[in-house]
Write an enzyme that holds these catalytic residues in place. Structure first.
Site, PDB file in Angstrom:
ATOM      1  N   SER A   1      44.821  41.828  41.256  1.00 56.95           N
ATOM      2  CA  SER A   1      44.658  40.630  42.334  1.00 56.95           C
ATOM      3  C   SER A   1      44.456  39.681  42.344  1.00 56.95           C
ATOM      4  CB  SER A   1      44.434  41.569  43.160  1.00 56.95           C
ATOM      5  OG  SER A   1      44.405  40.683  44.549  1.00 56.95           O
TER       6      SER A   1
ATOM      7  N   LYS B   1      48.949  41.486  42.541  1.00 57.00           N
ATOM      8  CA  LYS B   1      48.843  41.662  43.603  1.00 57.00           C
ATOM      9  C   LYS B   1      48.866  40.173  44.630  1.00 57.00           C
ATOM     10  CE  LYS B   1      45.853  42.972  46.939  1.00 57.00           C
ATOM     11  NZ  LYS B   1      44.838  44.191  47.157  1.00 57.00           N
TER      12      LYS B   1
ATOM     13  N   LYS C   1      48.151  37.477  47.353  1.00 55.40           N
ATOM     14  CA  LYS C   1      47.762  37.006  48.577  1.00 55.40           C
ATOM     15  C   LYS C   1      48.633  36.150  49.556  1.00 55.40           C
ATOM     16  CE  LYS C   1      43.872  39.533  47.675  1.00 55.40           C
ATOM     17  NZ  LYS C   1      43.488  40.703  49.402  1.00 55.40           N
TER      18      LYS C   1
ATOM     19  N   ASP D   1      48.895  40.944  49.828  1.00 56.17           N
ATOM     20  CA  ASP D   1      48.471  41.417  50.502  1.00 56.17           C
ATOM     21  C   ASP D   1      47.521  40.564  51.755  1.00 56.17           C
ATOM     22  OD1 ASP D   1      44.410  42.766  50.503  1.00 56.17           O
ATOM     23  OD2 ASP D   1      46.173  42.159  51.742  1.00 56.17           O
TER      24      ASP D   1
ATOM     25  N   GLU E   1      50.382  44.718  52.026  1.00 60.23           N
ATOM     26  CA  GLU E   1      49.568  45.239  52.455  1.00 60.23           C
ATOM     27  C   GLU E   1      48.546  44.529  54.177  1.00 60.23           C
ATOM     28  OE1 GLU E   1      46.682  45.173  49.262  1.00 60.23           O
ATOM     29  OE2 GLU E   1      45.224  45.926  50.622  1.00 60.23           O
TER      30      GLU E   1
ATOM     31  N   ASP F   1      44.756  49.486  54.894  1.00 63.91           N
ATOM     32  CA  ASP F   1      43.855  48.568  54.063  1.00 63.91           C
ATOM     33  C   ASP F   1      42.787  49.202  55.055  1.00 63.91           C
ATOM     34  OD1 ASP F   1      42.061  46.267  51.763  1.00 63.91           O
ATOM     35  OD2 ASP F   1      41.447  47.772  52.383  1.00 63.91           O
TER      36      ASP F   1
ATOM     37  N   LYS G   1      39.407  52.570  49.197  1.00 67.58           N
ATOM     38  CA  LYS G   1      38.061  52.040  48.344  1.00 67.58           C
ATOM     39  C   LYS G   1      36.728  52.606  48.914  1.00 67.58           C
ATOM     40  CE  LYS G   1      40.046  47.342  49.214  1.00 67.58           C
ATOM     41  NZ  LYS G   1      39.575  45.948  49.651  1.00 67.58           N
TER      42      LYS G   1
ATOM     43  N   GLY H   1      40.184  47.044  45.410  1.00 71.54           N
ATOM     44  CA  GLY H   1      38.919  46.651  44.569  1.00 71.54           C
ATOM     45  C   GLY H   1      38.447  45.571  45.432  1.00 71.54           C
TER      46      GLY H   1
HETATM   47  O1  LIG Z   1      39.682  42.548  42.293  1.00 70.41           O
HETATM   48  C1  LIG Z   1      39.515  43.093  43.232  1.00 70.41           C
HETATM   49  O2  LIG Z   1      38.407  43.526  43.309  1.00 70.41           O
HETATM   50  C2  LIG Z   1      40.533  43.272  44.462  1.00 70.41           C
HETATM   51  C3  LIG Z   1      40.346  41.931  45.542  1.00 70.41           C
HETATM   52  C4  LIG Z   1      40.862  41.468  46.430  1.00 70.41           C
HETATM   53  O3  LIG Z   1      42.192  42.438  46.243  1.00 70.41           O
HETATM   54  C5  LIG Z   1      40.209  42.044  48.104  1.00 70.41           C
HETATM   55  C6  LIG Z   1      39.106  42.003  48.127  1.00 70.41           C
HETATM   56  C7  LIG Z   1      37.912  42.018  49.245  1.00 70.41           C
HETATM   57  C8  LIG Z   1      38.740  41.774  50.233  1.00 70.41           C
HETATM   58  C9  LIG Z   1      40.002  40.893  50.307  1.00 70.41           C
HETATM   59  O4  LIG Z   1      40.822  39.654  49.821  1.00 70.41           O
HETATM   60  C10 LIG Z   1      41.237  41.855  48.944  1.00 70.41           C
HETATM   61  C11 LIG Z   1      41.546  42.910  49.838  1.00 70.41           C
HETATM   62  O5  LIG Z   1      42.598  43.549  50.648  1.00 70.41           O
HETATM   63  O6  LIG Z   1      41.711  43.690  48.747  1.00 70.41           O
HETATM   64 MG   LIG Z   2      43.503  44.448  51.571  1.00 64.79          MG
END
Ligand SMILES: O=C(O)CCC(=O)C1=CC=C[C@@H](O)[C@@H]1C(=O)O
Ligand SMILES: [Mg+2]
Length: 370
Positions: A136, A162, A164, A189, A214, A239, A263, A291
């Site tokens: 991500s 992934k 943002k 996402d 997402e 999510d 998660k 994550g």
């Molecule tokens: O690499 C990772 O741990 C995933 C990071 C990530 O995409 C996210 C982490 C925490 C909150 C969000 O910003 C986003 C998610 O929503 O998945």
């Molecule tokens: Mg997410």
């Protein structure tokens, strides 16, 4: 399991790269590390994924500490635990606070696995020996930097990218990424950055062959997501909206999504994650493991849950080196050709490094059991 004591540690780790999303930028990851020690000195480990601010959900590191100290640990102290599956029933009268519950329950799963000579994967009922892994990538300062980051992560072997998105950093960005990388598995996402008024904008994303979009709408919505899903071909992935297997059942019933990101922390622990996985499996809704910028200890739990059969997409469980100059486990989580080998050692399968944990611990508290 006869727990002798639980140790809560407020740990802080510096990210090697700032992580920017539609709701803020993280440069450092403070979190609660949970160690559950049994009477023979065997330790089970897990971490809370709650952020210091209530930006992802309503929980924070401090609310978690309060819930654990005042309510959840006292309930664990009441009597011995047979199997970690029993734990969620003990605190079902306590509303929400999923990340606090999850950290304690997951540490008990690790302890239970070790005491019974099982890997956490075996205790959960997983059936995979290796996992495809994605990465991500946060919002970057420029498109050039984003393309460079994607390039470097693909070179490391990651199987899915992934990125943002948020208003002002979305359609043009996705178009440019798809132009440069026409074949890659690509998803976005939004972390709730959009609303129904943006639906025409989001429909444009259908042109880019994304594996999923997402959480475009509000963190607690299912209805607006079902309106969007009926108007786009690209699967909507939920999510933040999904806190339980019951939420998943309702979202599937409403047609709010075609994919769910699991998660462990967001849904209250491993037992509920398994129930959620099973509800989705029965309904033909594939899942994958999201994550929360975890340390290697939380990452280890994510690896184990991802071995369940309906985890169908590469997760966000990237290598330790994607986040930390030095992780707090040995060996660190590494990938080979975009694949993580599932550990075959008991419990989480990675050894917490006490010296490194101590160097990163700002405060700790021991809760003695009778
Ligand atoms: O690499 C990772 O741990 C995933 C990071 C990530 O995409 C996210 C982490 C925490 C909150 C969000 O910003 C986003 C998610 O929503 O998945
Ligand atoms: Mg997410």
């Amino acid at each position: 399991m006869r727990i002798d004591r639980i140790i809560l540690r407020h740990v802080s780790m510096d990210l090697i790269h700032p992580f920017k999303t539609s709701f803020g930028t993280m440069r450092n990851k403070p979190f609660i590390l949970v160690e559950a020690v049994d009477r023979d000195g065997i330790s089970g480990w897990a971490e809370s994924v709650a952020f210091p601010e209530p930006s992802y959900n309503e929980e924070t590191l401090k609310t978690n500490w309060h819930l654990m100290e005042q309510f959840l640990i006292p309930l664990l102290q009441q009597s011995a635990i047979g199997h970690p599956n029993e734990i969620s029933a003990r605190w079902r009268h306590i509303r929400g606070n999923y990340m606090a519950k999850s950290a304690l329950e997951s540490a008990c799963w690790d302890l239970y696995s070790k005491l019974n000579g099982l890997t956490l994967t075996e205790a959960i009922g997983g059936n995979k020996r290796e996992l495809d892994v994605g990465v991500s990538i946060g919002i970057q300062a420029s498109l050039t930097e984003l393309l460079e980051k994607i390039e470097s992560n693909l070179a490391k072997g990651y199987k899915r990218i992934k990125i943002k998105i948020m208003p002002g950093w979305d359609i043009d960005i996705v178009e440019a990424v798809r132009l440069r990388f026409p074949q890659i598995a690509l998803m976005v996402d939004a972390n709730s950055a959009y609303s129904l008024g943006d639906i025409d904008r989001l429909k444009k994303l259908d042109e880019y062959g994304l594996t999923m979009i997402e959480q475009p709408f509000a963190y607690n919505d299912m209805v607006d997501h079902s309106v969007l899903q009926k108007q786009i071909a690209t699967p909507v992935c939920l999510d933040e909206s999904i806190h339980s297997s019951e939420d998943a059942r309702k979202a599937i019933e409403l047609g709010s999504c075609r994919i769910i990101n699991i998660k462990i922390g967001r849904v209250g622990g491993i037992a509920e994650s398994i129930r959620l996985h099973d509800v989705c499996h029965k309904a033909g809704i594939p899942v994958w493991c999201g994550g929360m910028l975890e340390s290697g200890i939380g990452r280890a739990h994510n690896i184990a849950i991802s071995t369940l059969p309906n985890f169908m997409f590469p997760g966000d469980t990237a290598a330790s080196s994607n986040y930390w100059s030095e992780d707090i486990i040995e060996p660190e989580v590494t990938i080979q050709d975009g694949v993580i080998r599932v550990p075959e050692r008991p419990g989480i399968g990675f050894e917490p490094v006490i010296r490194r944990i101590r160097d990163r611990t700002l405060y700790e508290q021991v809760f003695q059991f009778n």
